[in-house]
Design a protein around this motif. Structure first.
Motif, PDB file in Angstrom:
ATOM      1  N   ARG A  41       0.827  -1.210   0.000  1.00  0.00           N
ATOM      2  CA  ARG A  41       0.000   0.000   0.000  1.00  0.00           C
ATOM      3  C   ARG A  41       0.862   1.262   0.000  1.00  0.00           C
ATOM      4  NH1 ARG A  41      -4.367   0.080   4.593  1.00  0.00           N
ATOM      5  NH2 ARG A  41      -4.914  -1.810   3.428  1.00  0.00           N
TER       6      ARG A  41
ATOM      7  N   GLU B 131       1.910   1.741  -3.580  1.00  0.00           N
ATOM      8  CA  GLU B 131       0.766   1.997  -4.456  1.00  0.00           C
ATOM      9  C   GLU B 131       0.370   3.470  -4.418  1.00  0.00           C
ATOM     10  OE1 GLU B 131      -2.026  -0.798  -2.991  1.00  0.00           O
ATOM     11  OE2 GLU B 131      -1.169  -2.506  -4.077  1.00  0.00           O
ATOM     12  N   VAL B 132       0.572   4.130  -3.290  1.00  0.00           N
ATOM     13  CA  VAL B 132       0.295   5.571  -3.198  1.00  0.00           C
ATOM     14  C   VAL B 132       1.180   6.327  -4.176  1.00  0.00           C
ATOM     15  CG1 VAL B 132       0.513   7.615  -1.730  1.00  0.00           C
ATOM     16  CG2 VAL B 132      -0.565   5.546  -0.837  1.00  0.00           C
TER      17      VAL B 132
ATOM     18  N   SER C   4      -0.029   5.799  -7.805  1.00  0.00           N
ATOM     19  CA  SER C   4      -1.443   5.995  -8.113  1.00  0.00           C
ATOM     20  C   SER C   4      -1.709   7.367  -8.724  1.00  0.00           C
ATOM     21  CB  SER C   4      -2.289   5.849  -6.846  1.00  0.00           C
ATOM     22  OG  SER C   4      -3.629   6.245  -7.091  1.00  0.00           O
TER      23      SER C   4
ATOM     24  N   LEU D 160      -4.341   8.896  -8.562  1.00  0.00           N
ATOM     25  CA  LEU D 160      -5.294   9.578  -7.685  1.00  0.00           C
ATOM     26  C   LEU D 160      -4.643  10.076  -6.399  1.00  0.00           C
ATOM     27  CD1 LEU D 160      -8.335   7.138  -7.970  1.00  0.00           C
ATOM     28  CD2 LEU D 160      -7.876   9.208  -9.302  1.00  0.00           C
ATOM     29  N   LYS D 161      -3.336   9.848  -6.229  1.00  0.00           N
ATOM     30  CA  LYS D 161      -2.691  10.142  -4.948  1.00  0.00           C
ATOM     31  C   LYS D 161      -1.537  11.131  -5.040  1.00  0.00           C
ATOM     32  CE  LYS D 161      -5.155   7.352  -2.337  1.00  0.00           C
ATOM     33  NZ  LYS D 161      -5.981   7.867  -1.227  1.00  0.00           N
TER      34      LYS D 161
ATOM     35  N   ARG E 252       5.791  11.845  -6.165  1.00  0.00           N
ATOM     36  CA  ARG E 252       5.057  12.155  -7.397  1.00  0.00           C
ATOM     37  C   ARG E 252       5.076  13.653  -7.687  1.00  0.00           C
ATOM     38  NH1 ARG E 252       1.792   8.434  -9.894  1.00  0.00           N
ATOM     39  NH2 ARG E 252       0.482  10.084 -10.751  1.00  0.00           N
TER      40      ARG E 252
ATOM     41  N   ASP F  46      -1.803  13.065 -14.694  1.00  0.00           N
ATOM     42  CA  ASP F  46      -1.460  12.107 -13.634  1.00  0.00           C
ATOM     43  C   ASP F  46      -1.379  10.685 -14.186  1.00  0.00           C
ATOM     44  OD1 ASP F  46      -0.754  13.041 -11.121  1.00  0.00           O
ATOM     45  OD2 ASP F  46      -2.804  13.610 -10.618  1.00  0.00           O
ATOM     46  N   GLU F  47      -2.230  10.363 -15.145  1.00  0.00           N
ATOM     47  CA  GLU F  47      -2.167   9.044 -15.783  1.00  0.00           C
ATOM     48  C   GLU F  47      -0.848   8.884 -16.548  1.00  0.00           C
ATOM     49  OE1 GLU F  47      -4.103   6.571 -15.419  1.00  0.00           O
ATOM     50  OE2 GLU F  47      -6.084   7.310 -14.828  1.00  0.00           O
TER      51      GLU F  47
ATOM     52  N   THR G 276       1.962   8.293 -14.036  1.00  0.00           N
ATOM     53  CA  THR G 276       1.955   6.912 -13.551  1.00  0.00           C
ATOM     54  C   THR G 276       2.526   5.955 -14.599  1.00  0.00           C
ATOM     55  OG1 THR G 276       0.121   7.190 -11.999  1.00  0.00           O
ATOM     56  CG2 THR G 276       0.440   4.983 -12.904  1.00  0.00           C
TER      57      THR G 276
ATOM     58  N   ARG H  16       5.773   3.543 -14.134  1.00  0.00           N
ATOM     59  CA  ARG H  16       5.720   2.086 -14.313  1.00  0.00           C
ATOM     60  C   ARG H  16       6.748   1.613 -15.344  1.00  0.00           C
ATOM     61  NH1 ARG H  16       1.997  -1.249 -12.373  1.00  0.00           N
ATOM     62  NH2 ARG H  16       0.342  -0.414 -11.031  1.00  0.00           N
TER      63      ARG H  16
ATOM     64  N   VAL I 168     -12.121   7.640  -5.059  1.00  0.00           N
ATOM     65  CA  VAL I 168     -11.407   6.369  -4.987  1.00  0.00           C
ATOM     66  C   VAL I 168     -12.348   5.319  -4.464  1.00  0.00           C
ATOM     67  CG1 VAL I 168      -9.432   5.185  -4.031  1.00  0.00           C
ATOM     68  CG2 VAL I 168      -9.276   7.626  -4.513  1.00  0.00           C
TER      69      VAL I 168
END
Length: 200
Positions: free
Chosen positions: A70, A73-74, A77, A79-80, A87, A124-125, A128, A132, A199
């Motif tokens: 977790r 994942e933040v 993400s 959304l984070k 980020r 933001d997408e 990410t 990745r 979320v």
């Protein structure tokens, strides 16, 4: 009287070596929930040009009292962003390259939602996706993670750690972050802030 043993250069070297050896993608990361130190690496040392990566491509070192999935994942993400310094810093450096538009983290007049900015959802997408493709995670479970983190930062010199070592790029990176903050503030003043997706 405390009899706690100080962290040695050998301890720091062991941590750095393990962080490098354990590098993997987010999807392949296997954690036990122990406390420890983590590091983020780029797959090519020039991906944050003009800012070079540190030792073995390291760009960020942090500590955590629960190295669970977790936590990472933040950072990955879309959304984070408003809750991840990593980020926000990465986005500030890559803003032009990824065409990112900074926005307040949420509604309201608080300065916090501006300083802890996010990016427009499509940006933001993209951030990410970039992470990745280009960022790998290394972990080092240990009890004295605060001291180990300090030693690793000082020796590995991660690009986005603006304190803990004499980072010559810190003023320029702070300026890029300030640009994002001002952009987010302007968006709030102009009332062009789309709602943050929920979320589930």
């Amino acid at each position: 009287m405390s009899h706690e043993i100080s962290i040695t250069p050998d301890d720091e070297s062991q941590a750095i070596a393990q962080l490098v050896a354990s590098r993997t993608t987010l999807d392949q990361l296997h954690l036990t929930g122990m406390c420890g130190v983590y590091a983020m690496y780029v797959t090519q040392s020039d991906l944050l040009a003009p800012f070079p990566a540190g030792h073995e491509g390291v760009i960020y070192v942090g500590k955590c009292n629960d190295l669970c999935a977790r936590e990472f994942e933040v950072h990955f993400s879309p959304l984070k962003t408003g809750y991840s310094s990593l980020r926000q810093l990465l986005g500030a450096v890559l803003q032009d390259k990824l065409a990112l538009k900074a926005l307040p983290r949420g509604p309201g007049d608080s300065e916090t939602v501006v300083k802890n900015y996010r990016f427009r959802r499509d940006g933001d997408e993209r951030l990410t996706q970039w992470m990745r493709e280009h960022v790998r995670i290394g972990v080092y479970p240990c009890d004295r993670y605060k001291e180990i983190e300090a030693g690793v930062v000082a020796r590995a010199q991660p690009t986005l750690n603006l304190t803990g070592w004499k980072n010559p790029h810190a003023p320029a990176i702070r300026q890029l972050r300030k640009t994002c903050v001002e952009e987010a503030r302007a968006a709030r003043v102009l009332e062009i802030v789309p709602p943050q997706p929920s979320v589930n």
